[in-house]
Design an enzyme around this catalytic site. Structure first.
Site, PDB file in Angstrom:
ATOM      1  N   ASP A 140       6.111   1.927   7.380  1.00  0.00           N
ATOM      2  CA  ASP A 140       4.785   1.376   7.702  1.00  0.00           C
ATOM      3  C   ASP A 140       3.750   1.979   6.753  1.00  0.00           C
ATOM      4  O   ASP A 140       3.704   3.200   6.577  1.00  0.00           O
ATOM      5  CB  ASP A 140       4.472   1.748   9.166  1.00  0.00           C
ATOM      6  CG  ASP A 140       3.242   1.054   9.699  1.00  0.00           C
ATOM      7  OD1 ASP A 140       2.903  -0.031   9.211  1.00  0.00           O
ATOM      8  OD2 ASP A 140       2.635   1.612  10.633  1.00  0.00           O
ATOM      9  N   HIS A 141       2.942   1.153   6.141  1.00  0.00           N
ATOM     10  CA  HIS A 141       1.893   1.615   5.214  1.00  0.00           C
ATOM     11  C   HIS A 141       2.430   2.589   4.169  1.00  0.00           C
ATOM     12  O   HIS A 141       1.897   3.695   3.998  1.00  0.00           O
ATOM     13  CB  HIS A 141       0.730   2.270   5.973  1.00  0.00           C
ATOM     14  CG  HIS A 141      -0.046   1.278   6.752  1.00  0.00           C
ATOM     15  ND1 HIS A 141      -0.958   0.425   6.184  1.00  0.00           N
ATOM     16  CD2 HIS A 141      -0.008   0.962   8.069  1.00  0.00           C
ATOM     17  CE1 HIS A 141      -1.457  -0.372   7.121  1.00  0.00           C
ATOM     18  NE2 HIS A 141      -0.885  -0.072   8.261  1.00  0.00           N
ATOM     19  N   HIS A 175      -1.666  -6.191  12.019  1.00  0.00           N
ATOM     20  CA  HIS A 175      -1.651  -4.753  12.342  1.00  0.00           C
ATOM     21  C   HIS A 175      -2.648  -4.499  13.469  1.00  0.00           C
ATOM     22  O   HIS A 175      -3.452  -5.360  13.805  1.00  0.00           O
ATOM     23  CB  HIS A 175      -2.047  -3.943  11.101  1.00  0.00           C
ATOM     24  CG  HIS A 175      -0.943  -3.806  10.111  1.00  0.00           C
ATOM     25  ND1 HIS A 175      -0.342  -2.612   9.812  1.00  0.00           N
ATOM     26  CD2 HIS A 175      -0.310  -4.737   9.357  1.00  0.00           C
ATOM     27  CE1 HIS A 175       0.602  -2.801   8.908  1.00  0.00           C
ATOM     28  NE2 HIS A 175       0.646  -4.094   8.608  1.00  0.00           N
TER      29      HIS A 175
HETATM   30  P1  13P Z   1      -2.133   0.310  16.650  1.00  0.00           P
HETATM   31  O1  13P Z   1      -1.945   1.791  16.545  1.00  0.00           O
HETATM   32  O2  13P Z   1      -3.556  -0.065  16.766  1.00  0.00           O
HETATM   33  O3  13P Z   1      -1.286  -0.268  17.726  1.00  0.00           O
HETATM   34  O4  13P Z   1      -1.657  -0.312  15.261  1.00  0.00           O
HETATM   35  C1  13P Z   1      -0.345  -0.115  14.831  1.00  0.00           C
HETATM   36  C2  13P Z   1      -0.158  -0.567  13.426  1.00  0.00           C
HETATM   37  O5  13P Z   1      -0.784  -1.492  12.958  1.00  0.00           O
HETATM   38  C3  13P Z   1       0.840   0.128  12.619  1.00  0.00           C
HETATM   39  O6  13P Z   1       0.839  -0.310  11.314  1.00  0.00           O
END
Ligand code: 13P
Length: 287
Positions: free
Chosen positions: A84-85, A207
């Site tokens: 993620d990211h 997201h």
């Molecule tokens: P939240 O923490 O707001 O649920 O978002 C999660 C997210 O987008 C992870 O990339």
């Protein structure tokens, strides 16, 4: 066996539902999400931020843990393990470690550099049969200490990045990570509509799934969102259940710290949150 997210997201986009990406932070989290996906016969994406990856002793440990669970828990629904990211370096490390999907978040680079780095990673992922997510327009809020304001993506930039051959595209539409402030303006469906018109069948990613009202989630899905990321909501439900357990004095029973007891209510709470989200996203029974 871990799978790329491509097939599950192509089906989701065509079937007008979304697959949940639930971020994992430890063994209990991972187990709760996998068991719920299996019970509900839903595809699922396990998200790992770079910070969570470090906390869990590195990407190889994460791959080992998840692969072990798929086997030992007899998980047969499609599961993707997704960075993620990811930074450029993080993306490369996860490709090496055995992830089945990555996100390269090049949104903070000038568009030319984002394009060049994304192109390179697309080629590597294609060769390895992995899926790749790109981001245009930064998603606000705080994640792993990085704070940003939610901005709306430029649909032409989205098309430029989509055309590089990424599997899915996260376009900022006013969404933010973490809790939404009281004065939040809501999602920009105008932007989402314009992005979908430019990117066609490309699965779009939302997201900041925590705290978005159900009607907005459904509208976003109707406009092409087929992957929704949730992290904070699992953390909040875990925290609340653990707090109640401790306040009731239950942690004082027995001998010292027993993770099997202390972490059980939080684990059950995560299962309930994941179930609620899978039902809302429409992925139940779609494995
Ligand atoms: P939240 O923490 O707001 O649920 O978002 C999660 C997210 O987008 C992870 O990339």
């Amino acid at each position: 066996m871990l799978v790329s997210a491509e097939e599950m997201l192509t089906k989701a986009k065509a079937g007008k539902y979304a697959v949940g990406q639930f971020n994992i932070n430890n063994l209990e989290w991972t187990k709760a999400i996998l068991l719920t996906a299996q019970e509900l016969n839903s595809p699922v994406i396990l998200g790992v931020s770079e910070g969570a990856g470090k906390y869990m002793c590195g990407y190889k440990t994460v791959v080992g843990m998840v692969n072990g669970m798929l086997e030992e828990l007899n998980i047969t629904v499609p599961v993707a393990l997704h960075l993620d990211h990811g930074s450029y370096e993080g993306a490369k490390a996860c490709i090496e470690a055995g992830f089945s999907s990555i996100m390269f978040d090049g949104s903070h680079y000038p568009i030319e550099e984002n394009v060049q780095k994304t192109k390179e990673l697309v080629a590597v992922c294609r060769e390895k049969g992995m899926s790749i997510e790109a981001e245009v327009g930064s998603i606000g809020g705080e994640e792993d200490g990085v704070v940003g304001a939610g901005e709306c993506a430029d649909p032409d930039e989205c098309k430029m990045i989509a055309d590089l051959g990424v599997t899915m595209l996260a376009a900022g539409i006013g969404n933010i990570h973490g809790k939404y402030p009281d004065n939040w303006a809501g999602l920009s469906f105008e932007t989402l509509d314009a992005v979908q018109q430019k990117t066609g069948s490309m699965p779009l990613v939302l997201h900041g799934g925590t705290g978005i009202p159900a009607d907005m989630i459904q509208k976003a899905i109707s406009l092409g969102v087929s992957k929704i990321n949730v992290n904070t909501e699992c953390q909040l439900s875990f925290q609340e259940a653990t707090r109640k357990y401790i306040e009731a004095g239950k942690d004082q029973e027995g001998k010292g710290f027993d993770p099997r007891k202390l972490l059980a209510p939080g684990t059950e709470a995560i299962k309930a949150t994941v179930k609620e989200k899978m039902e809302l996203f429409g992925s139940v029974g779609k494995a």
